[in-house]
Design a protein around this motif. Structure first.
Motif, mmCIF file in Angstrom:
data_model
loop_
_atom_site.group_PDB
_atom_site.id
_atom_site.type_symbol
_atom_site.label_atom_id
_atom_site.label_comp_id
_atom_site.label_asym_id
_atom_site.label_seq_id
_atom_site.Cartn_x
_atom_site.Cartn_y
_atom_site.Cartn_z
ATOM 1 N N VAL A 31 0.841 -1.186 0.000
ATOM 2 C CA VAL A 31 0.000 0.000 0.000
ATOM 3 C C VAL A 31 0.881 1.241 0.000
ATOM 4 C CG1 VAL A 31 -1.883 -1.197 1.143
ATOM 5 C CG2 VAL A 31 -0.153 -0.010 2.518
ATOM 6 N N HIS A 32 0.362 2.321 -0.539
ATOM 7 C CA HIS A 32 1.084 3.593 -0.617
ATOM 8 C C HIS A 32 0.075 4.701 -0.358
ATOM 9 C CE1 HIS A 32 3.332 0.743 -3.195
ATOM 10 N NE2 HIS A 32 4.388 1.317 -2.665
ATOM 11 N N PHE A 33 -0.388 4.794 0.885
ATOM 12 C CA PHE A 33 -1.440 5.747 1.218
ATOM 13 C C PHE A 33 -0.868 7.108 1.568
ATOM 14 C CE2 PHE A 33 -3.832 1.863 2.949
ATOM 15 C CZ PHE A 33 -4.568 1.703 1.791
ATOM 16 N N TYR A 79 2.991 6.889 2.276
ATOM 17 C CA TYR A 79 3.694 6.128 3.304
ATOM 18 C C TYR A 79 3.674 4.657 2.946
ATOM 19 C CZ TYR A 79 3.973 10.532 5.589
ATOM 20 O OH TYR A 79 4.293 11.836 5.848
ATOM 21 N N ASP A 80 4.847 4.056 2.934
ATOM 22 C CA ASP A 80 5.078 2.739 2.351
ATOM 23 C C ASP A 80 5.635 1.807 3.431
ATOM 24 O OD1 ASP A 80 6.035 0.536 1.000
ATOM 25 O OD2 ASP A 80 6.872 1.691 -0.665
ATOM 26 N N PRO A 81 4.822 0.848 3.884
ATOM 27 C CA PRO A 81 5.276 -0.049 4.956
ATOM 28 C C PRO A 81 6.285 -1.088 4.482
ATOM 29 C CG PRO A 81 3.100 -0.704 4.228
ATOM 30 C CD PRO A 81 3.455 0.543 3.446
ATOM 31 N N ALA A 86 14.368 -3.577 -0.357
ATOM 32 C CA ALA A 86 14.658 -2.467 -1.263
ATOM 33 C C ALA A 86 13.841 -2.621 -2.535
ATOM 34 C CB ALA A 86 16.151 -2.451 -1.603
ATOM 35 N N HIS A 87 13.203 -1.559 -2.953
ATOM 36 C CA HIS A 87 12.434 -1.609 -4.192
ATOM 37 C C HIS A 87 12.262 -0.205 -4.726
ATOM 38 C CE1 HIS A 87 9.273 -0.733 -1.241
ATOM 39 N NE2 HIS A 87 8.567 -0.242 -2.235
ATOM 40 N N GLN A 88 11.744 -0.137 -5.949
ATOM 41 C CA GLN A 88 11.494 1.153 -6.585
ATOM 42 C C GLN A 88 10.030 1.205 -6.985
ATOM 43 O OE1 GLN A 88 13.907 3.154 -6.218
ATOM 44 N NE2 GLN A 88 15.550 1.705 -5.751
ATOM 45 N N HIS A 89 9.614 2.283 -7.672
ATOM 46 C CA HIS A 89 8.185 2.442 -7.971
ATOM 47 C C HIS A 89 7.920 2.713 -9.445
ATOM 48 C CE1 HIS A 89 8.135 3.179 -3.536
ATOM 49 N NE2 HIS A 89 7.247 2.220 -3.675
ATOM 50 N N LEU A 90 6.788 2.152 -9.881
ATOM 51 C CA LEU A 90 6.279 2.351 -11.236
ATOM 52 C C LEU A 90 4.909 3.001 -11.086
ATOM 53 C CD1 LEU A 90 6.094 1.821 -14.306
ATOM 54 C CD2 LEU A 90 5.447 -0.541 -13.764
ATOM 55 N N ARG A 99 3.023 0.705 -8.380
ATOM 56 C CA ARG A 99 3.434 -0.695 -8.205
ATOM 57 C C ARG A 99 4.851 -0.719 -7.674
ATOM 58 N NH1 ARG A 99 -0.010 -4.935 -10.523
ATOM 59 N NH2 ARG A 99 1.539 -5.940 -9.163
ATOM 60 N N ASP A 100 5.126 -1.659 -6.794
ATOM 61 C CA ASP A 100 6.504 -1.903 -6.391
ATOM 62 C C ASP A 100 7.219 -2.639 -7.513
ATOM 63 O OD1 ASP A 100 6.007 -0.764 -3.967
ATOM 64 O OD2 ASP A 100 5.987 -2.626 -2.823
ATOM 65 N N VAL A 101 8.428 -2.224 -7.844
ATOM 66 C CA VAL A 101 9.209 -2.934 -8.857
ATOM 67 C C VAL A 101 10.642 -3.129 -8.369
ATOM 68 C CG1 VAL A 101 7.839 -2.163 -10.831
ATOM 69 C CG2 VAL A 101 9.772 -0.781 -10.061
HETATM 70 MN MN LIG Z 1 6.548 0.656 -2.355
#
Ligand SMILES: [Mn+2]
Ligand SMILES: [Mn+2]
Ligand SMILES: [Zn+2]
Ligand SMILES: [Zn+2]
Lengths: 138, 138
Positions: A31-33, A79-81, A86-90, A99-101
Motif C-alpha cells: 500500500v502507498h497511502f 507512506y510505504d510499509p 529495497a524496491h522502486q516504484h512504477l 506498483r513496487d518494482v
Molecule cells: Mn513501495
DNA sequence: ACCCTACCTTAGACATTGTCTAAGTCAACA
DNA sequence: TGTTGACTTAGACAATGTCTAAGGTAGGGT
C-alpha cells in the motif's frame, strides 16, 4: 505487522490505541497511502483519532525506518510499509496507481565516480512512469 | 535563453514583460529554483509581477516542454530549464544542493519486462542522495 | 499611428498539505 | 492503585499552489 508492534515495544514505545490503529491501516506490504487516506481509514476503526496523531505517528515510524516516505507526484507524501525490501516504484501518469518494482542491477552503480562531485552517495530513488494497462486502453 | 524566446514567439506566445523576466531568471542551465525563488528574483527585475503570473508562466513552460518540474524533497517543486539534455539529479540531504548528473547506461533499461506489469513505460526519474563535500566535513 | 479584442496580469480569496501549541489524558511502572 | 512523563487533541498557523473576477495590453487589422 504484529512484528512491527513487537519491534516498537522493544523500542519502549507506548502502545496506544491510536498507534495500533495506524499500524493496522498500514498492514499489507503493497500500500502507498497518503496521510489523509490513512487518517480516514484510522477514523473508521477509532473515530476520535486526530489528524495530528496520524502525522506524528507516521513521522515516528519513518524516523525508525519502519515506513518509507514516497513523493511520486509533488502532491501529498505517501507512506510505504514495505521498508525492509529495497524496491522502486512504477507510477501510472493517468490514474496514479503505484506498483513496487525491482530493477535489475544496483541502481547506485549507475553513477560513475566522475559524476559524483565529491558527494558521499548513500541512496537512490527511481520512479518509472508510464500508463497502466487499464489507462493505456483509453 | 533568447533561443527560448524565439521558440515561444514561434508558438504564438505573447511576449509580455512578465514572461521575459521569468525566462531571464531561468537563464543558465544549472539552476533548480522554486516558484517562490523565481518570483523573488523576478520582482527584483519587475517589481509589480504577481505570484499568479509566475505560477502561470512556469506551468505553461512545463506544458511546452521548455522547463522540467522536479520534486526532490516533497516540499516545493523546482523548475529546471535544462530540459533538452536528459539528466538526473544528485541531492545533498543536509543543505539541499542539487547537481545535474549523467548516469551510465539507459535508466529505463534497468526495468525488466517481467517487472512492468503491462505498463507502457515512458520515462524514469532517478534521484541520488548523499552529502556534498561541504556538508560531509561536518 | 490608432483601435480592437482576445489573451494576459493582478490581488486576494480559497484549497491542500503539513506543523505547532497548550491543555487534557493515559500507559507503564512502582 | 497512584504517579508521571509521554501521548493525544482541537484548532490555529504555515507553506505551497489554484482559482476568479476585474482591469490591462500585445499585436494584428485598419
Ligand atoms: Mn513501495
Ligand atoms: Mn537539472
Ligand atoms: Zn492508470
Ligand atoms: Zn550539503
Amino acid at each position: 505487522m504484529s512484528d512491527l508492534l513487537a519491534r516498537l515495544r522493544d523500542r519502549h514505545w507506548r502502545l496506544t490505541a491510536q498507534r495500533r490503529v495506524v499500524a493496522q491501516v498500514l498492514d499489507g506490504d503493497h500500500v502507498h497511502f497518503t496521510a489523509d487516506e490513512i487518517h480516514a481509514r484510522a477514523v473508521a476503526l477509532l473515530p476520535e483519532i486526530s489528524r495530528a496523531t496520524v502525522y506524528n505517528t507516521l513521522g515516528e515510524l519513518v524516523a525508525l525506518g519502519e515506513v518509507l516516505e514516497v513523493s511520486t507526484d509533488g502532491r501529498a507524501k505517501r507512506y510505504d510499509p514495505n521498508a525492509h525490501h529495497a524496491h522502486q516504484h512504477l507510477v501510472c501518469e493517468s490514474c496514479g496507481t503505484i506498483r513496487d518494482v525491482h530493477p535489475s542491477g544496483d541502481p547506485l552503480g549507475s553513477l560513475p565516480a566522475t559524476e559524483r562531485y565529491g558527494f558521499s552517495v548513500s541512496g537512490v530513488e527511481v520512479t518509472y512512469r508510464g500508463l497502466c494497462p487499464n489507462c493505456a486502453q483509453k
